[in-house]
Design a protein around this motif. Structure first.
Motif, short mmCIF file in Angstrom:
data_model
loop_
_atom_site.label_atom_id
_atom_site.label_comp_id
_atom_site.label_asym_id
_atom_site.label_seq_id
_atom_site.Cartn_x
_atom_site.Cartn_y
_atom_site.Cartn_z
N ALA A 175 -27.33 1.36 -11.40
CA ALA A 175 -27.11 2.38 -12.42
C ALA A 175 -26.15 1.80 -13.46
O ALA A 175 -25.17 1.15 -13.12
CB ALA A 175 -26.50 3.63 -11.80
N PHE A 176 -26.47 2.04 -14.72
CA PHE A 176 -25.63 1.55 -15.81
C PHE A 176 -24.99 2.76 -16.50
O PHE A 176 -25.68 3.55 -17.15
CB PHE A 176 -26.45 0.72 -16.80
CG PHE A 176 -26.98 -0.54 -16.18
CD1 PHE A 176 -26.19 -1.67 -16.09
CD2 PHE A 176 -28.27 -0.58 -15.65
CE1 PHE A 176 -26.66 -2.83 -15.50
CE2 PHE A 176 -28.74 -1.74 -15.06
CZ PHE A 176 -27.94 -2.86 -14.98
N VAL A 177 -23.68 2.91 -16.32
CA VAL A 177 -22.94 4.05 -16.84
C VAL A 177 -23.09 4.12 -18.36
O VAL A 177 -22.84 3.13 -19.05
CB VAL A 177 -21.45 3.97 -16.43
CG1 VAL A 177 -20.67 5.15 -16.98
CG2 VAL A 177 -21.33 3.88 -14.91
N GLY A 178 -23.55 5.26 -18.84
CA GLY A 178 -23.74 5.44 -20.28
C GLY A 178 -24.86 4.60 -20.84
O GLY A 178 -24.98 4.47 -22.06
N GLY A 179 -25.67 4.00 -20.00
CA GLY A 179 -26.76 3.14 -20.47
C GLY A 179 -26.30 1.78 -20.95
O GLY A 179 -27.08 1.03 -21.53
N LEU A 180 -25.03 1.45 -20.71
CA LEU A 180 -24.49 0.16 -21.15
C LEU A 180 -24.72 -0.87 -20.04
O LEU A 180 -24.21 -0.73 -18.94
CB LEU A 180 -22.99 0.28 -21.46
CG LEU A 180 -22.63 1.27 -22.56
CD1 LEU A 180 -21.12 1.43 -22.66
CD2 LEU A 180 -23.22 0.82 -23.89
N ARG A 181 -25.46 -1.91 -20.32
CA ARG A 181 -25.81 -2.92 -19.32
C ARG A 181 -24.58 -3.68 -18.83
O ARG A 181 -24.63 -4.33 -17.79
CB ARG A 181 -26.84 -3.90 -19.88
CG ARG A 181 -28.13 -3.26 -20.30
CD ARG A 181 -28.84 -2.59 -19.16
NE ARG A 181 -29.78 -3.48 -18.52
CZ ARG A 181 -30.76 -3.08 -17.72
NH1 ARG A 181 -30.91 -1.80 -17.47
NH2 ARG A 181 -31.55 -3.94 -17.15
N SER A 182 -23.47 -3.61 -19.51
CA SER A 182 -22.25 -4.29 -19.08
C SER A 182 -21.47 -3.46 -18.06
O SER A 182 -20.45 -3.92 -17.55
CB SER A 182 -21.37 -4.60 -20.28
OG SER A 182 -20.99 -3.38 -20.91
N ARG A 183 -21.92 -2.25 -17.74
CA ARG A 183 -21.19 -1.37 -16.83
C ARG A 183 -22.09 -0.93 -15.68
O ARG A 183 -22.36 0.24 -15.49
CB ARG A 183 -20.67 -0.16 -17.60
CG ARG A 183 -19.69 -0.58 -18.71
CD ARG A 183 -19.13 0.57 -19.46
NE ARG A 183 -18.38 1.46 -18.57
CZ ARG A 183 -18.04 2.68 -18.90
NH1 ARG A 183 -18.36 3.18 -20.07
NH2 ARG A 183 -17.36 3.43 -18.06
N GLY A 184 -22.54 -1.89 -14.89
CA GLY A 184 -23.45 -1.58 -13.80
C GLY A 184 -22.77 -1.31 -12.47
O GLY A 184 -21.67 -1.79 -12.20
#
Length: 179
Positions: free
Chosen positions: A70-79
């Motif tokens: 899951a990527f928080v807020g759809g940001l791929r840097s926050r998986g």
């Protein structure tokens, strides 16, 4: 309408990127939260993604296992890895409602519809100050039973001949011993 679509495109893209499926590369079990390298889309690898595990349960999956990220807020840097599956080792042919914990070596604790089965080709240790067993019947199948530790004198079993004057076992088996 095209202006409205133009405004929604960035949000729609982030929503589409909120979940990913990938393959686990390496696992670092040393940090407080386990970290994984996960290969996602073609040519996209994410390092040090934290894995959330259920309280009281933990594992270190093999490389090649699959992960849902899951990527928080759809940001791929926050998986965050939220689930790991490894179909190479999954127990099969279970009945509805059954539960099991298992590993890649065939060891398992299986909560079956008709009881609990513990299976291992290796030594099983119980380390506790006290163990209580309440049962109508206990069966132990073993070629060597030691009560109280290693070695010890033979113990008479039901049906063994015993000299009542000396307490010496006359016939029977030396399979069961006690210190």
């Amino acid at each position: 309408m095209s202006e409205f679509r133009r405004l929604l495109e960035p949000i729609a893209g982030r929503i589409q990127m909120m979940l990913g499926r990938g393959t686990i590369g390496t696992v670092d079990d040393a940090p407080q939260a386990q970290e994984m390298q996960v290969e996602l889309l073609a040519d996209e690898a994410q390092d040090a993604i934290e894995r959330f595990q259920g309280y009281g349960f933990t594992s270190v999956p093999h490389p090649g296992a699959e992960a849902i990220v899951a990527f928080v807020g759809g940001l791929r840097s926050r998986g965050i890895v939220v689930q790991v599956e490894d179909r190479r080792y999954r127990m099969k042919a279970m009945q509805p409602g059954e539960v099991a914990i298992f590993d890649d070596l065939g060891q398992a604790v299986h909560l079956k519809r008709d009881g609990i089965r513990i299976e291992s080709d290796f030594k099983v240790d119980i380390d506790a100050p006290e163990v209580n067993v309440t049962a109508d019947s206990v069966t132990i199948e073993s070629g060597d039973i030691g009560l109280g530790g290693a070695g010890g004198a033979p113990v008479a079993r039901v049906g063994d001949d015993v000299d009542l004057a000396t307490g010496k076992i006359i016939s029977g088996s030396d399979v069961v011993r006690a210190e």
